[in-house]
Design a protein around this motif. Structure first.
Motif, PDB file in Angstrom:
ATOM      1  N   GLY A 176       1.280  -1.465   0.490  1.00 10.69           N
ATOM      2  CA  GLY A 176      -0.083  -0.040  -0.003  1.00 10.69           C
ATOM      3  C   GLY A 176       1.013   1.307   0.031  1.00 10.69           C
ATOM      4  N   GLN A 177       2.361   0.791  -0.140  1.00 14.12           N
ATOM      5  CA  GLN A 177       2.915   2.562   0.609  1.00 14.12           C
ATOM      6  C   GLN A 177       3.321   2.817  -1.011  1.00 14.12           C
ATOM      7  OE1 GLN A 177       3.494   3.861   2.729  1.00 14.12           O
ATOM      8  NE2 GLN A 177       1.584   2.673   4.121  1.00 14.12           N
ATOM      9  N   THR A 178       3.135   3.584  -1.230  1.00 15.19           N
ATOM     10  CA  THR A 178       4.461   4.615  -2.582  1.00 15.19           C
ATOM     11  C   THR A 178       6.097   4.985  -2.586  1.00 15.19           C
ATOM     12  OG1 THR A 178       2.161   5.425  -3.138  1.00 15.19           O
ATOM     13  CG2 THR A 178       4.089   5.941  -4.943  1.00 15.19           C
ATOM     14  N   SER A 179       6.839   4.605  -3.652  1.00 18.39           N
ATOM     15  CA  SER A 179       8.127   4.749  -3.640  1.00 18.39           C
ATOM     16  C   SER A 179       8.356   5.398  -4.516  1.00 18.39           C
ATOM     17  CB  SER A 179       8.974   3.283  -3.126  1.00 18.39           C
ATOM     18  OG  SER A 179      10.727   3.796  -3.227  1.00 18.39           O
ATOM     19  N   ASP A 180       9.029   6.804  -4.737  1.00 17.63           N
ATOM     20  CA  ASP A 180       9.192   7.445  -5.323  1.00 17.63           C
ATOM     21  C   ASP A 180      10.558   6.887  -6.010  1.00 17.63           C
ATOM     22  OD1 ASP A 180       6.648   8.993  -5.863  1.00 17.63           O
ATOM     23  OD2 ASP A 180       8.101  10.510  -4.571  1.00 17.63           O
ATOM     24  N   LEU A 181      11.012   6.781  -7.092  1.00 19.57           N
ATOM     25  CA  LEU A 181      12.595   5.617  -7.889  1.00 19.57           C
ATOM     26  C   LEU A 181      12.676   7.406  -8.856  1.00 19.57           C
ATOM     27  CD1 LEU A 181      14.297   4.067  -8.203  1.00 19.57           C
ATOM     28  CD2 LEU A 181      12.690   2.790  -9.696  1.00 19.57           C
ATOM     29  N   THR A 182      14.081   7.586  -8.708  1.00 18.94           N
ATOM     30  CA  THR A 182      14.370   8.311  -9.389  1.00 18.94           C
ATOM     31  C   THR A 182      16.045   8.015  -9.839  1.00 18.94           C
ATOM     32  OG1 THR A 182      14.036   9.860  -8.535  1.00 18.94           O
ATOM     33  CG2 THR A 182      15.904  10.392  -9.892  1.00 18.94           C
ATOM     34  N   LEU A 183      16.471   8.680 -11.543  1.00 23.06           N
ATOM     35  CA  LEU A 183      17.371   7.407 -12.188  1.00 23.06           C
ATOM     36  C   LEU A 183      18.051   9.348 -12.225  1.00 23.06           C
ATOM     37  CD1 LEU A 183      19.453   5.627 -13.970  1.00 23.06           C
ATOM     38  CD2 LEU A 183      18.141   6.360 -15.787  1.00 23.06           C
ATOM     39  N   THR A 184      19.201   9.488 -12.039  1.00 21.35           N
ATOM     40  CA  THR A 184      20.332  10.386 -13.004  1.00 21.35           C
ATOM     41  C   THR A 184      21.412   9.944 -13.590  1.00 21.35           C
ATOM     42  OG1 THR A 184      19.262  11.723 -10.734  1.00 21.35           O
ATOM     43  CG2 THR A 184      21.467  12.108 -12.013  1.00 21.35           C
ATOM     44  N   VAL A 185      20.736  10.548 -14.896  1.00 24.74           N
ATOM     45  CA  VAL A 185      22.013   9.809 -15.534  1.00 24.74           C
ATOM     46  C   VAL A 185      23.090  10.806 -15.936  1.00 24.74           C
ATOM     47  CG1 VAL A 185      22.607   8.673 -17.473  1.00 24.74           C
ATOM     48  CG2 VAL A 185      20.578   8.445 -17.207  1.00 24.74           C
ATOM     49  N   THR A 186      24.315  10.830 -16.372  1.00 27.98           N
ATOM     50  CA  THR A 186      25.399  12.052 -16.416  1.00 27.98           C
ATOM     51  C   THR A 186      26.506  11.279 -17.550  1.00 27.98           C
ATOM     52  OG1 THR A 186      25.507  12.799 -14.349  1.00 27.98           O
ATOM     53  CG2 THR A 186      27.148  12.884 -15.422  1.00 27.98           C
ATOM     54  N   ASN A 187      26.672  12.202 -19.173  1.00 28.68           N
ATOM     55  CA  ASN A 187      27.397  11.499 -19.252  1.00 28.68           C
ATOM     56  C   ASN A 187      29.267  11.788 -19.830  1.00 28.68           C
ATOM     57  OD1 ASN A 187      27.853  14.188 -20.610  1.00 28.68           O
ATOM     58  ND2 ASN A 187      26.452  14.476 -22.271  1.00 28.68           N
ATOM     59  N   ALA A 188      29.927  11.778 -20.464  1.00 27.63           N
ATOM     60  CA  ALA A 188      31.247  11.545 -20.174  1.00 27.63           C
ATOM     61  C   ALA A 188      31.878  13.604 -20.018  1.00 27.63           C
ATOM     62  CB  ALA A 188      32.125  11.247 -21.347  1.00 27.63           C
ATOM     63  N   ASP A 189      30.457  14.661 -20.171  1.00 24.09           N
ATOM     64  CA  ASP A 189      30.798  15.603 -20.548  1.00 24.09           C
ATOM     65  C   ASP A 189      30.199  16.047 -19.562  1.00 24.09           C
ATOM     66  OD1 ASP A 189      32.117  17.032 -22.033  1.00 24.09           O
ATOM     67  OD2 ASP A 189      30.736  17.945 -23.792  1.00 24.09           O
ATOM     68  N   GLY A 190      30.137  15.401 -18.171  1.00 22.36           N
ATOM     69  CA  GLY A 190      29.700  16.012 -17.269  1.00 22.36           C
ATOM     70  C   GLY A 190      27.795  16.100 -17.195  1.00 22.36           C
ATOM     71  N   GLN A 191      27.090  16.353 -18.623  1.00 20.13           N
ATOM     72  CA  GLN A 191      26.111  16.592 -18.487  1.00 20.13           C
ATOM     73  C   GLN A 191      25.224  16.035 -18.286  1.00 20.13           C
ATOM     74  OE1 GLN A 191      24.935  19.526 -22.032  1.00 20.13           O
ATOM     75  NE2 GLN A 191      26.642  17.618 -22.600  1.00 20.13           N
ATOM     76  N   SER A 192      23.776  16.425 -17.261  1.00 18.32           N
ATOM     77  CA  SER A 192      23.209  14.857 -16.415  1.00 18.32           C
ATOM     78  C   SER A 192      22.009  15.655 -17.227  1.00 18.32           C
ATOM     79  CB  SER A 192      23.457  14.689 -15.422  1.00 18.32           C
ATOM     80  OG  SER A 192      23.023  16.601 -14.587  1.00 18.32           O
ATOM     81  N   ALA A 193      21.075  14.131 -17.151  1.00 20.03           N
ATOM     82  CA  ALA A 193      19.391  14.549 -16.493  1.00 20.03           C
ATOM     83  C   ALA A 193      18.960  13.152 -15.862  1.00 20.03           C
ATOM     84  CB  ALA A 193      18.877  13.863 -18.087  1.00 20.03           C
ATOM     85  N   SER A 194      17.951  13.653 -15.640  1.00 21.14           N
ATOM     86  CA  SER A 194      16.608  12.738 -14.331  1.00 21.14           C
ATOM     87  C   SER A 194      15.492  12.310 -15.038  1.00 21.14           C
ATOM     88  CB  SER A 194      17.292  13.100 -13.015  1.00 21.14           C
ATOM     89  OG  SER A 194      18.198  14.317 -12.784  1.00 21.14           O
ATOM     90  N   HIS A 195      14.833  11.160 -14.368  1.00 18.69           N
ATOM     91  CA  HIS A 195      13.368  10.793 -14.459  1.00 18.69           C
ATOM     92  C   HIS A 195      13.333  10.691 -12.899  1.00 18.69           C
ATOM     93  CE1 HIS A 195       9.956   9.697 -16.085  1.00 18.69           C
ATOM     94  NE2 HIS A 195      10.634   7.944 -15.950  1.00 18.69           N
ATOM     95  N   THR A 196      11.686  10.606 -12.717  1.00 23.18           N
ATOM     96  CA  THR A 196      11.518  10.207 -11.434  1.00 23.18           C
ATOM     97  C   THR A 196      10.000   9.530 -12.099  1.00 23.18           C
ATOM     98  OG1 THR A 196      12.697  11.838  -9.870  1.00 23.18           O
ATOM     99  CG2 THR A 196      10.569  10.931  -9.443  1.00 23.18           C
ATOM    100  N   MET A 197       9.572   8.197 -11.286  1.00 22.82           N
ATOM    101  CA  MET A 197       8.728   7.789 -11.457  1.00 22.82           C
ATOM    102  C   MET A 197       7.946   7.452  -9.661  1.00 22.82           C
ATOM    103  SD  MET A 197       8.724   5.198 -14.924  1.00 22.82           S
ATOM    104  CE  MET A 197       6.877   4.836 -14.660  1.00 22.82           C
ATOM    105  N   SER A 198       6.779   7.059  -9.822  1.00 22.74           N
ATOM    106  CA  SER A 198       5.970   6.583  -8.436  1.00 22.74           C
ATOM    107  C   SER A 198       5.545   5.169  -8.953  1.00 22.74           C
ATOM    108  CB  SER A 198       5.318   7.479  -8.203  1.00 22.74           C
ATOM    109  OG  SER A 198       5.390   8.606  -7.466  1.00 22.74           O
ATOM    110  N   PHE A 199       6.054   4.542  -7.928  1.00 22.74           N
ATOM    111  CA  PHE A 199       5.665   2.690  -7.610  1.00 22.74           C
ATOM    112  C   PHE A 199       5.154   1.951  -6.188  1.00 22.74           C
ATOM    113  CE2 PHE A 199       9.162   3.196 -10.237  1.00 22.74           C
ATOM    114  CZ  PHE A 199       8.690   2.419 -11.446  1.00 22.74           C
TER     115      PHE A 199
END
Length: 663
Positions: A176-199
């Motif tokens: 019955g509980q929800t957990s937010d899962l976040t992925l952060t991806v960083t490339n070789a140039d130091g740039q990053s992006a993130s994505h979050t979903m709730s499960f």
């Protein structure tokens, strides 16, 4: 975005005017100047703007050039939009500004083009079940050598959090509980992006797909979802454009793949619980192989017992067979049965149709069975059969080989062989179990005769058994030789040879008698003698020495040899005594010689006397013989007295007493 300005002042090209015949000189227009502003850093596939700031006469024109991996548009304006497809540490861009009078100026700027900014996303059902691990797989774009970092608010991630995928496994307490899962991806140039979903964590939802894990293309396999939940709907999906899933029940489906297909097919079943509004996807993988396609080539009519017919497995499968197993409903396959080709050669008494079966198997576990029929006819002529035994007699109880040869029209005849024996040539008795000749018609049989025996073989044919000519294995009759020796000079040797079983005499046996003298190591032949009707050969042998005697019968074609050896036989010496009287003194001389008369020296002899009228012998003296074999002693005797000499014997000489003399 930080910008910079590059100012380049160009010197106008000198305009050389022709000399004017009259009037004052006209000054030329000033050369143009230009500078470029734009970003120091830009990302691949992202547009950025370069602007040219030019000064000059009216009617300026612009022309832009740049790195081959970049697009510039429009290339003839004061401002240009740039997009590059590849990273570059220093992409170069140049603008040329021209006036109407032909004078021009240029300016160049470099921009570091870094890798495109990454994109991050992950997919998977947002419903997870307590106690049931669920894999979440990332989807990343524009990321060279990316690194991953996963975080979740309730700690459901298990294992490595720096992989491209993670596993969520919520505990039962978190239903019955929800957990937010976040992925952060960083490339070789130091740039990053993130994505979050709730499960959302649901109660455990046990479910599996049952059914075959391997199948053959062209066939249908039934798959079934197994779950304890009742009000569940199932949707089926197969990861294949060629294979189809046909629902058969609420929870069942048939998987079918065309004949041309081979490979693994992953089947998904999406389960939806209409009571709890819960859902789950279960998977099942089926390995699909192309079917074995095997046929049998060859065959044709065969003759019983004779070879010449072969069958060959022809494999037309895209998944080749790797093993072969041939069999027949009758005894017709004499050789190897695990090769692609098999020889057909039936036993000599097999006729009619014979069914031959081939079972082929592939590495993926497929089997196929093919059969063919071979017609077998009886031979038109009888085979020839031979039996060969040993050329020389054999010892009783010795394993002995008999060689069978079966031949039909110049070729080997394969057949069942029965061995028979006879001791009288009339009554035949089977020996051992039946055996089979090889494809070449050969067979070796082992017998262990104890007496001379005749043997023959019967070879089974469609027309009845064919017998070989008999062969006799000669086992010599055991004999027993005895040897007695009577000491003397000469010694009398009596050799006798008899049948060991019956005790009957063996007349005419040639017996060799040898002697090994005491102390010697070699045997010396005395002679060879023939036994009489009683099986006896008598030998008289003169010798001065003790020795061992041996009689040897070598045997004959029908009689076994035997021998006998005596214990030590002593030589028999001769003892003599003489006496002379002179008054009451008697001189007694003792002499000991060998049978040949040679002196026996250094040997103790005893001189004895017996008074007249007495029966008792008394010792005068024990003496040692001289080199001549003599010994002398004086004895005092007033009345008539008898004398003798006694030799008590030795290791090699028998005891002896002389004749009696009276003085």
């Amino acid at each position: 975005m930080r910008t910079r300005k590059l100012l380049v002042t160009a010197v106008a090209a000198a305009l050389v005017s022709p000399a004017l015949p009259a009037g004052p000189a006209t000054a030329a227009d000033a050369a143009p100047t230009v500078s470029v502003t734009g970003p120091e850093v830009a990302s691949a596939y992202a547009s950025f703007t370069l602007t040219a700031d030019a000064q000059g006469s009216d009617g300026l024109t612009y022309a832009w050039t740049g790195d081959p991996a970049c697009w510039l548009w429009p290339a003839d304006g004061a401002e240009v939009s740039v997009s590059c497809s590849e990273p570059s540490p220093a992409a170069s861009f140049t603008v040329t500004v021209s006036q109407v009078d032909g004078q021009s100026a240029t300016a160049t700027v470099t921009v570091r083009i870094r890798q495109a900014a990454p994109s991050a996303y992950f997919y998977g059902s947002t419903i997870v079940h307590a106690g049931e691990p669920s894999v979440v797989q990332s989807m990343v774009g524009n990321a060279d050598q990316p690194t991953y970092a996963w975080t979740d608010t309730r700690g459901w991630v298990t294992g490595d959090r720096t992989d491209a995928s993670v596993t969520l496994n919520p505990p039962t307490a978190d239903v019955g509980q929800t957990s937010d899962l976040t992925l952060t991806v960083t490339n070789a140039d130091g740039q990053s992006a993130s994505h979050t979903m709730s499960f959302l964590a649901y109660a455990p939802f046990p479910a599996t797909i049952t059914g075959a894990t391997s199948t053959v293309s062209g066939s249908t396999e039934a798959l079934t979802v197994v779950t304890a939940r009742e009000n569940v709907t199932v949707s089926w999906y197969a990861e294949s454009y060629e294979c189809t899933l046909t629902p058969t029940t609420d929870r069942g489906a048939d998987l079918s793949c065309p004949d041309s297909f081979s490979g693994d097919v992953t089947v998904h079943a999406y389960l939806y619980d209409q009571d709890t509004y819960d859902s789950k996807t279960v998977t099942h993988t089926v390995a699909v192989s192309a079917p074995l396609r095997v046929t049998i080539a060859g065959g044709g009519p065969a003759t019983a017992g004779k070879g010449g017919v072969t069958l060959t497995a022809v494999d037309a499968s895209s998944t080749p067979a790797v093993s072969w197993a041939w069999s027949a409903n009758r005894n017709c396959l004499p050789g190897a049965r695990d090769a692609r080709t098999v020889a057909v050669q039936c036993l000599g008494d097999v006729t009619g149709p014979v069914t031959v079966t081939l079972t082929a198997a592939s590495e993926d576990g497929q089997h196929t069975v093919e059969t063919t029929t071979v017609e077998v006819a009886a031979p038109t002529v009888a085979p020839t059969v031979t039996l060969t035994g040993p050329a020389t007699p054999v010892k009783a109880g010795t394993p002995t080989g008999l060689t069978v040869g079966a031949n039909l029209a110049g070729a080997g005849f394969r057949a069942t062989v029965t061995l028979q024996s006879s001791t009288n040539g009339t009554t035949w008795t089977p020996v051992g179990a039946a055996a089979t000749t090889s494809a070449a018609g050969a067979l070796t049989l082992t017998v262990t005769p104890t007496v001379s025996t005749r043997y023959r073989v019967l070879v089974a044919t469609a027309a009845g058994p064919v017998a070989s000519a008999p062969v006799t294995v000669v086992v010599p009759v055991a004999t027993r030789t005895t040897l007695t020796a009577t000491p003397g000079n000469p010694a009398v040797l009596r050799a006798r040879v008899v049948d060991a079983k019956t005790g009957g005499p063996v007349a005419g046996a040639r017996v060799t008698v040898t002697v090994k003298r005491y102390g010697a190591t070699q045997w010396t032949t005395i002679g060879t003698y023939t036994t009489d009707a009683q099986g006896v050969a008598t030998v008289r042998y003169s010798t001065d020495r003790a020795g061992y005697y041996q009689a040897t019968y070598a045997g004959s074609a029908v009689l076994a040899g035997s021998s006998a050896t005596t214990a030590l036989v002593k030589a028999v010496p001769k003892a003599a005594v003489s006496a002379t009287r002179s008054g009451s003194t008697v001189t007694v001389t003792a002499r000991l010689t060998a049978g040949s008369g040679a002196a026996v020296a250094a040997t103790s002899v005893t001189v004895q006397y017996r008074a007249y009228g007495s029966n008792t012998w008394r010792t005068v003296k024990t003496l040692s013989t001289s080199a001549t074999g003599s010994a002398v002693v004086k004895h005092s005797a007033r009345s008539k007295t008898s004398y003798r000499v006694v030799f008590g014997g030795s290791t090699t000489l028998s005891a002896v007493a002389s004749a009696v003399v009276t003085r």
